[in-house]
Motif scaffolding. Structure first.
Motif, PDB file in Angstrom:
ATOM      1  N   ASN A  35     -30.403  33.121   7.639  1.00 34.98           N
ATOM      2  CA  ASN A  35     -29.010  32.850   8.014  1.00 34.98           C
ATOM      3  C   ASN A  35     -28.054  33.152   6.860  1.00 34.98           C
ATOM      4  OD1 ASN A  35     -28.928  32.069  10.733  1.00 34.98           O
ATOM      5  ND2 ASN A  35     -29.724  30.058  10.234  1.00 34.98           N
ATOM      6  N   VAL A  40     -28.993  36.703  12.422  1.00 34.46           N
ATOM      7  CA  VAL A  40     -28.717  35.885  13.592  1.00 34.46           C
ATOM      8  C   VAL A  40     -29.921  36.023  14.516  1.00 34.46           C
ATOM      9  CG1 VAL A  40     -27.179  35.612  15.580  1.00 34.46           C
ATOM     10  CG2 VAL A  40     -26.239  36.301  13.383  1.00 34.46           C
ATOM     11  N   ARG A  41     -30.260  34.941  15.197  1.00 35.92           N
ATOM     12  CA  ARG A  41     -31.383  35.019  16.140  1.00 35.92           C
ATOM     13  C   ARG A  41     -31.133  36.093  17.187  1.00 35.92           C
ATOM     14  NH1 ARG A  41     -33.097  28.693  16.937  1.00 35.92           N
ATOM     15  NH2 ARG A  41     -33.948  28.565  14.844  1.00 35.92           N
ATOM     16  N   TYR A  43     -30.960  36.871  20.234  1.00 31.48           N
ATOM     17  CA  TYR A  43     -30.716  36.469  21.614  1.00 31.48           C
ATOM     18  C   TYR A  43     -29.546  37.289  22.141  1.00 31.48           C
ATOM     19  CZ  TYR A  43     -33.430  32.140  20.902  1.00 31.48           C
ATOM     20  OH  TYR A  43     -34.399  31.225  20.640  1.00 31.48           O
ATOM     21  N   GLU A  45     -27.147  36.420  23.967  1.00 35.38           N
ATOM     22  CA  GLU A  45     -25.911  35.644  23.866  1.00 35.38           C
ATOM     23  C   GLU A  45     -25.295  35.766  22.470  1.00 35.38           C
ATOM     24  OE1 GLU A  45     -28.921  34.222  24.735  1.00 35.38           O
ATOM     25  OE2 GLU A  45     -28.599  34.291  26.906  1.00 35.38           O
ATOM     26  N   ASN A  46     -26.143  35.745  21.446  1.00 34.04           N
ATOM     27  CA  ASN A  46     -25.642  35.880  20.075  1.00 34.04           C
ATOM     28  C   ASN A  46     -25.048  37.262  19.850  1.00 34.04           C
ATOM     29  OD1 ASN A  46     -26.381  33.279  19.385  1.00 34.04           O
ATOM     30  ND2 ASN A  46     -28.323  33.888  18.468  1.00 34.04           N
ATOM     31  N   ARG A  49     -21.683  37.511  21.604  1.00 29.66           N
ATOM     32  CA  ARG A  49     -20.655  36.777  20.852  1.00 29.66           C
ATOM     33  C   ARG A  49     -20.182  37.594  19.655  1.00 29.66           C
ATOM     34  NH1 ARG A  49     -21.353  34.115  16.423  1.00 29.66           N
ATOM     35  NH2 ARG A  49     -23.587  33.856  16.750  1.00 29.66           N
TER      36      ARG A  49
END
Length: 187
Positions: A35, A40-41, A43, A45-46, A49
């Motif tokens: 991090n 960032v993971r 995903y 969604e990440n 974003r």
């Protein structure tokens, strides 16, 4: 290194973030370190974003396979997963910018894989301390989504076609960079 190169090449862009396998974030201390380095993971969604924030998103489509190649297979790209990065580009209309990096695979050659299930990782790579190697990073021409609608993300033939086009672009740049290189140490 890619994050730094991108900020030098395109200082007008917001800081890029890179997606990393989820399992890395479950390992003690490694998740915090990742991090802090800007990871960032991985995903959807990440990624969405970050793109909504107009940030470049760095994706390593080989995934964990890219890190687990024996030294003899350096610069031979592995299969590019399930095309998640292409689906994301199709859904958002964001272009894919292929990038080739030469030098990284000599910096930390993989000697062995140590079992690391107790850390939540498939293995720990056994590598020497970072070796001095000259890195060359080349940004390719953006691959746009053209007239494809966001729904094309559900068409696996389109996803596979764009995934393979990206892979071929990167592999071609790698071969060109390796051909141009005089020495591992001096570039």
């Amino acid at each position: 290194m890619l994050q730094q190169a991108l900020s030098r090449e395109r200082p007008d862009l917001l800081e890029a973030r890179w997606l990393a396998e989820d399992q890395v974030f479950h390992a003690p201390m490694l998740g915090t370190l990742m991090n802090r380095l800007g990871a960032v993971r991985a995903y959807p969604e990440n990624a969405l974003r970050l793109l909504d924030e107009l940030r470049p998103v760095i994706v390593f489509p080989e995934g964990i396979q890219g890190l687990s190649k024996p030294f003899a297979q350096r610069y031979q790209l592995k299969r590019f997963g399930r095309g998640g990065f292409v689906k994301l580009a199709l859904r958002t209309g964001a272009p894919i910018v292929p990038v080739a990096i030469v030098g990284a695979e000599e910096t930390a050659p993989l000697f062995a894989k140590l079992p690391a299930g107790f850390l939540g990782l498939p293995y720990l790579p056994l590598t020497p301390p970072p070796l001095p190697a000259r890195w060359t990073i080349r940004f390719g021409d953006p691959i746009g989504m053209g007239d494809l609608p966001p729904e094309a993300a559900e068409d696996m033939s389109q996803v596979q076609r764009l995934t393979e086009r990206t892979r071929e672009s990167i592999q071609g740049m790698l071969q060109a960079l390796l051909k141009e290189r005089r020495s591992v140490f001096s570039g």
